[in-house]
Design an enzyme around this catalytic site. Structure first.
Site, short mmCIF file in Angstrom:
data_model
loop_
_atom_site.label_atom_id
_atom_site.label_comp_id
_atom_site.label_asym_id
_atom_site.label_seq_id
_atom_site.Cartn_x
_atom_site.Cartn_y
_atom_site.Cartn_z
N GLU A 1 0.84 -1.21 0.00
CA GLU A 1 0.00 0.00 0.00
C GLU A 1 0.87 1.26 0.00
OE1 GLU A 1 -2.31 -0.37 3.58
OE2 GLU A 1 -3.36 -2.16 2.91
N CYS B 1 -3.32 33.50 9.79
CA CYS B 1 -3.11 34.19 11.06
C CYS B 1 -2.70 33.23 12.17
CB CYS B 1 -4.37 34.94 11.43
SG CYS B 1 -4.77 36.12 10.15
N GLY C 1 2.14 4.92 -0.59
CA GLY C 1 1.53 6.21 -0.87
C GLY C 1 2.61 7.20 -1.23
N TYR D 1 3.99 18.61 11.40
CA TYR D 1 5.01 17.64 11.83
C TYR D 1 6.39 18.27 11.98
CZ TYR D 1 1.49 14.72 9.48
OH TYR D 1 0.33 14.16 9.04
N ARG E 1 2.16 20.06 6.17
CA ARG E 1 3.19 19.19 6.75
C ARG E 1 4.26 19.92 7.59
NH1 ARG E 1 6.30 16.29 4.62
NH2 ARG E 1 6.00 14.46 5.91
N1 LLP Z 1 -1.62 1.97 4.46
C1 LLP Z 1 -2.17 2.44 5.58
C2 LLP Z 1 -3.09 1.60 6.33
C3 LLP Z 1 -1.85 3.72 6.04
O1 LLP Z 1 -2.38 4.17 7.17
C4 LLP Z 1 -0.92 4.52 5.30
C5 LLP Z 1 -0.57 5.86 5.76
C6 LLP Z 1 -0.39 3.98 4.10
C7 LLP Z 1 -0.75 2.70 3.72
C8 LLP Z 1 0.55 4.75 3.23
O2 LLP Z 1 1.74 5.08 3.86
P1 LLP Z 1 2.93 5.74 3.03
O3 LLP Z 1 3.40 4.74 2.00
O4 LLP Z 1 2.43 6.96 2.37
O5 LLP Z 1 3.95 6.02 4.03
N2 LLP Z 1 0.14 12.74 6.75
C9 LLP Z 1 1.42 12.13 7.07
C10 LLP Z 1 1.43 10.66 6.69
C11 LLP Z 1 0.31 9.86 7.29
C12 LLP Z 1 0.34 8.43 6.88
C13 LLP Z 1 -0.89 7.72 7.31
N3 LLP Z 1 -1.01 6.38 6.83
C14 LLP Z 1 2.52 12.93 6.42
O6 LLP Z 1 2.25 13.91 5.75
O7 LLP Z 1 3.71 12.61 6.61
#
Ligand code: LLP
Length: 417
Positions: free
Chosen positions: A273, A341, A275, A316, A312
């Site tokens: 998965e 603001c 992202g 973070y 971000r």
């Molecule tokens: N699968 C599940 C169940 C997840 O919760 C996530 C991300 C992914 C896959 C994908 O993860 P990736 O490959 O993108 O690391 N907003 C945060 C990141 C939150 C990630 C939440 N879950 C940021 O901007 O760093």
């Protein structure tokens, strides 16, 4: 690797000069490169040659229909966490049988929608959720396919907000409770057990937590096997990190090899998965300098994008590289801030950035993941448009929001009219 490069001192998105895009669409704007997305998908896919696998792009990182359609055409599926994401995937023409549904708080409406759509499987995160899925499926005369998301209690060594695989996190079922839950699941008349699932966190730079996770899943698969419970899929979630600054994450090949090695002897097929690793460097946020303010202590470069457009750095403390659209030799130590603001409204603090003047264009790099999807209308700011680039063509794939969009559906109560 990405397709945002300088040619003759000007930043290009693939073969489109960024200034040409801005002339037509204005700022702030998100720009995505199709070639970069394609290459990321292909590199990831090729890394896993030799094992049966499915890439379910994590929609939360970038949910634009253009991006989803592209991955669907490349043969990918989707990892979703809401009914809204499912709706988008279906609109983008994604094959429902390639969609997995994760998340600790699925509502009955979302479960019902996903069952009607015929998704591949639910990644179940608690016993209560399992019971609800069974009940809704039985009311519909259907069988719901599920995996149980286990929480392996592994430290992903990333930002605490995006760590998900520790016992103190809300995600998944503790390893020592998972076997019992599988035993409950296989007795349920409207449940079909299709796999096991796990996702330990995001922006992982170290490879060892991935390896450990596979070994723990292998052990649970073995244990379940001795109890006569077997299935086809092992979903390893996402989480592979990228280089925002100087991080050295594993390459997709290194990641795949570590997983293949740890998974040796397993007969299951694998779901991934990803992202961020797919979409982050495929997108930039372009913004124009409104003012430069020289305070007695600091210099502020005030731009027309804010934390509502890209949260971000504020949320973070994340580092995002800032480049100039017109190549600049000179840098300056300044804070690049937005118009919101709040003092937390910044893209960079106390570091060298291009010495931009009023009217210049800056871009925030690696903004294709968790950029637009986390944007909001805070301060009643219309969200930026999204532009999709392919070679020397570009198209606006989501227009800039209007003031009317900001109020869609809102009304003044009758007694105040
Ligand atoms: N699968 C599940 C169940 C997840 O919760 C996530 C991300 C992914 C896959 C994908 O993860 P990736 O490959 O993108 O690391 N907003 C945060 C990141 C939150 C990630 C939440 N879950 C940021 O901007 O760093």
């Amino acid at each position: 690797m990405n397709e945002f490069n300088y040619k003759n001192g000007q930043l290009y998105a693939e073969d489109c000069p960024v200034v040409d895009i801005i002339a037509e669409v204005g700022t702030p704007v998100y720009i995505y490169s199709q070639k970069t997305l394609e290459r990321h998908y292909q590199v990831f896919d090729q890394a896993f040659q030799g094992i049966d696998h499915l890439i379910c792009f994590s929609v939360k990182s970038n949910s634009n229909l253009a991006v989803l359609r592209l991955f669907a055409q490349l043969g990918g599926g989707a990892d979703i966490v809401s009914g809204g994401e499912l709706f988008r995937c279906l609109k983008a023409g994604m094959e429902p049988r390639r969609i997995v549904f994760s998340g600790v708080g699925k509502t009955d409406r979302e479960i019902s929608f996903a069952l009607d759509a015929g998704i591949m499987m639910f990644n179940v995160e608690s016993e209560m959720e399992l019971r609800l899925i069974n009940r809704i499926a039985s009311e519909k005369g259907k069988k719901a396919s599920i995996a149980i998301r286990v929480n392996p209690d592994i430290d992903p060594k990333t930002h605490p907000y995006i760590s998900t695989g520790l016992k103190k996190n809300k995600f998944g079922v503790d390893m020592d409770q998972a076997v019992a839950l599988y035993q409950v699941a296989i007795e349920m008349p409207s449940i079909e057990v299709l796999g096991v699932d796990c996702h330990i966190g995001s922006q992982l730079i170290d490879i060892s937590p991935f390896r450990e996770t596979v070994l723990k899943l292998k052990e649970i698969v073995r244990k379940l096997g001795t109890l006569g419970i077997s299935f086809q899929w092992v979903d390893l979630g996402g989480g592979l990190g990228i280089t925002y600054k100087d991080e050295k994450p594993p390459t997709p090949d290194e990641y795949a090899n570590a997983i293949k090695e740890a998974a040796a002897g397993m007969s299951q097929s694998f779901i991934f998965e990803p992202g961020r690793v797919m979409s982050a460097s495929a997108g930039i946020l372009v913004t124009r300098v409104l003012y430069v303010k020289h305070g007695t202590e600091k210099t502020f470069i005030i731009v027309d994008a804010g934390m509502n457009d890209l949260i971000r750095p504020s949320l973070y403390g994340a580092y995002q590289e800032i480049k100039s659209v017109k190549e600049m030799a000179k840098g300056v130590v300044a804070d690049v801030v937005g118009p919101i603001c709040e003092s937390g409204d910044f893209f960079s603090k106390n570091r060298e950035v291009p010495d931009a003047k009023q009217g210049d264009l800056l871009c925030v790099m690696n903004a294709g993941a968790y950029g637009f999807t986390m944007s909001s209308n805070y301060n009643s700011r219309p969200r930026p448009p999204e532009v999709f680039v392919n070679g020397d063509h570009f198209e606006v794939v989501r227009p800039r929001e209007t003031y009317e969009d900001l109020m869609r559906g809102e009304k003044i109560p009758s007694w105040l009219e």
